[in-house]
Write a protein that holds these residues in place. Sequence first.
Motif, PDB file in Angstrom:
ATOM      1  N   GLU A  77     -22.850 -54.366  42.227  1.00 55.02           N
ATOM      2  CA  GLU A  77     -23.326 -55.751  41.088  1.00 55.02           C
ATOM      3  C   GLU A  77     -23.696 -54.884  39.422  1.00 55.02           C
ATOM      4  OE1 GLU A  77     -23.283 -58.923  40.915  1.00 55.02           O
ATOM      5  OE2 GLU A  77     -24.075 -59.019  43.984  1.00 55.02           O
ATOM      6  N   PRO A  78     -23.120 -56.051  38.293  1.00 53.61           N
ATOM      7  CA  PRO A  78     -22.723 -55.026  37.065  1.00 53.61           C
ATOM      8  C   PRO A  78     -24.634 -55.041  36.352  1.00 53.61           C
ATOM      9  CG  PRO A  78     -21.967 -57.358  37.164  1.00 53.61           C
ATOM     10  CD  PRO A  78     -21.957 -57.123  38.346  1.00 53.61           C
ATOM     11  N   VAL A  79     -24.554 -54.216  35.889  1.00 56.23           N
ATOM     12  CA  VAL A  79     -25.942 -53.904  35.167  1.00 56.23           C
ATOM     13  C   VAL A  79     -25.597 -54.770  34.225  1.00 56.23           C
ATOM     14  CG1 VAL A  79     -27.206 -52.404  33.225  1.00 56.23           C
ATOM     15  CG2 VAL A  79     -25.581 -51.032  35.522  1.00 56.23           C
ATOM     16  N   TYR A  80     -26.750 -55.930  33.709  1.00 53.62           N
ATOM     17  CA  TYR A  80     -26.621 -56.021  32.715  1.00 53.62           C
ATOM     18  C   TYR A  80     -27.111 -55.880  31.586  1.00 53.62           C
ATOM     19  CZ  TYR A  80     -29.372 -59.765  35.937  1.00 53.62           C
ATOM     20  OH  TYR A  80     -29.288 -60.989  37.123  1.00 53.62           O
ATOM     21  N   GLY A  81     -25.922 -56.353  30.567  1.00 52.81           N
ATOM     22  CA  GLY A  81     -25.387 -55.647  28.852  1.00 52.81           C
ATOM     23  C   GLY A  81     -24.968 -55.171  29.025  1.00 52.81           C
ATOM     24  N   ALA A  82     -23.927 -54.934  30.572  1.00 51.97           N
ATOM     25  CA  ALA A  82     -23.185 -53.549  30.189  1.00 51.97           C
ATOM     26  C   ALA A  82     -21.954 -54.056  30.049  1.00 51.97           C
ATOM     27  CB  ALA A  82     -23.123 -52.698  31.969  1.00 51.97           C
ATOM     28  N   GLN A  83     -21.429 -55.185  30.211  1.00 50.75           N
ATOM     29  CA  GLN A  83     -20.169 -56.158  30.094  1.00 50.75           C
ATOM     30  C   GLN A  83     -19.973 -56.768  28.377  1.00 50.75           C
ATOM     31  OE1 GLN A  83     -20.212 -58.808  32.712  1.00 50.75           O
ATOM     32  NE2 GLN A  83     -19.847 -57.988  34.192  1.00 50.75           N
ATOM     33  N   LEU A 106     -30.904 -54.394  39.739  1.00 53.60           N
ATOM     34  CA  LEU A 106     -29.647 -54.198  38.545  1.00 53.60           C
ATOM     35  C   LEU A 106     -29.632 -53.028  38.080  1.00 53.60           C
ATOM     36  CD1 LEU A 106     -28.180 -57.912  39.376  1.00 53.60           C
ATOM     37  CD2 LEU A 106     -27.895 -55.749  41.236  1.00 53.60           C
ATOM     38  N   GLY A 107     -30.258 -53.157  37.435  1.00 59.96           N
ATOM     39  CA  GLY A 107     -30.463 -52.800  35.982  1.00 59.96           C
ATOM     40  C   GLY A 107     -30.249 -53.596  34.331  1.00 59.96           C
ATOM     41  N   ALA A 108     -30.685 -53.023  33.807  1.00 62.11           N
ATOM     42  CA  ALA A 108     -30.395 -53.802  32.536  1.00 62.11           C
ATOM     43  C   ALA A 108     -30.572 -52.558  30.864  1.00 62.11           C
ATOM     44  CB  ALA A 108     -31.449 -54.505  31.921  1.00 62.11           C
ATOM     45  N   VAL A 109     -29.389 -52.479  30.175  1.00 68.54           N
ATOM     46  CA  VAL A 109     -28.902 -51.818  29.406  1.00 68.54           C
ATOM     47  C   VAL A 109     -30.346 -52.136  28.391  1.00 68.54           C
ATOM     48  CG1 VAL A 109     -27.525 -51.297  27.283  1.00 68.54           C
ATOM     49  CG2 VAL A 109     -26.941 -52.111  29.361  1.00 68.54           C
TER      50      VAL A 109
END
Length: 310
Positions: free
Chosen positions: A304-310, A170-173
Amino acid sequence: MSAQHASAPRPAEGRVVVVTGAGRGLGRAHALAFARAGARVVVNDLGVALDGATGAKTPARQVAAEIRAEGGEAAVSTDDVADSAGAAGLVRTALDHFGRLDTLVNNAGFLRDRMLVNLDEDDWDAVVRVHLKGHFLPMKHAAAHWRAETKAGRTSGARVVNTSSGAGLLGAVGQGNYTAAKAGIAALTLVAAAEFGRYGVQVNAVAPAARTRMTEQTFAEDMAAPTDGGFDAMAPENVSPLVVYLGSAASAGVTGRVFEAEGGRITVMDGWRRTAHTDKSARWDVTELDAPIRKLLDEAPAPEPVYGAQ
């Protein structure tokens, strides 16, 4: 093993299992779980610090000692799995000590988190090397052994369990290097499953959420153990039953899949696949694209949202 574990079902009975990065955290939990399930285990750990720095004492011998204290069999490897000679030595350790290799669990890794604009090239190279190359090389050398076994008329029934991550899916900032490596592992798993199937080898990956050296500081609040004695959802031992299952004969027919494991929840992760589409049957002009692209995005599932992007 101890009487307590000896009386339990032993789904990995007689198998020889290599676990990389098995000195701590998830790797240690996997190694102990395999031993308790009847496997003979090669405990691999280079003994580096959280950021990959060398000089730390290897914990592999300690984990091997824990296995032996419970009546199991273990061998120690301190090979560098991201080095071709080291990966070959890892496979050789299993063959020299136990005469066979049935399951490879690729788990080794470390972090060097930075925002992309602050990420040094060395930090990129080091993380991609240990995670992605550290999966490729052990698989390459293990598969060469299993191919030779197949050519000799012996069915391997072998298993590979790779370790991806929610960050890779999902990706993670702040984890661009780690995200890229873990995404590569998920894709590499699909290729390996397709290529190694001819040798009777199944290849799957897990994306674990658990409390380890790599997560307990970055996600301290989410990873904290409960203080009320309730279920510790982030304990690394929660992930190990799935890894043992995928690494055992019980998982026959399960290959080329990625599973997310968190607490008591197991999820089949579904990667890139074609969704909404449009076809002009001719070359598009740039000025024509805005409306059809926006329509496609309206029709396609939201990402799905990238982890840490919210």
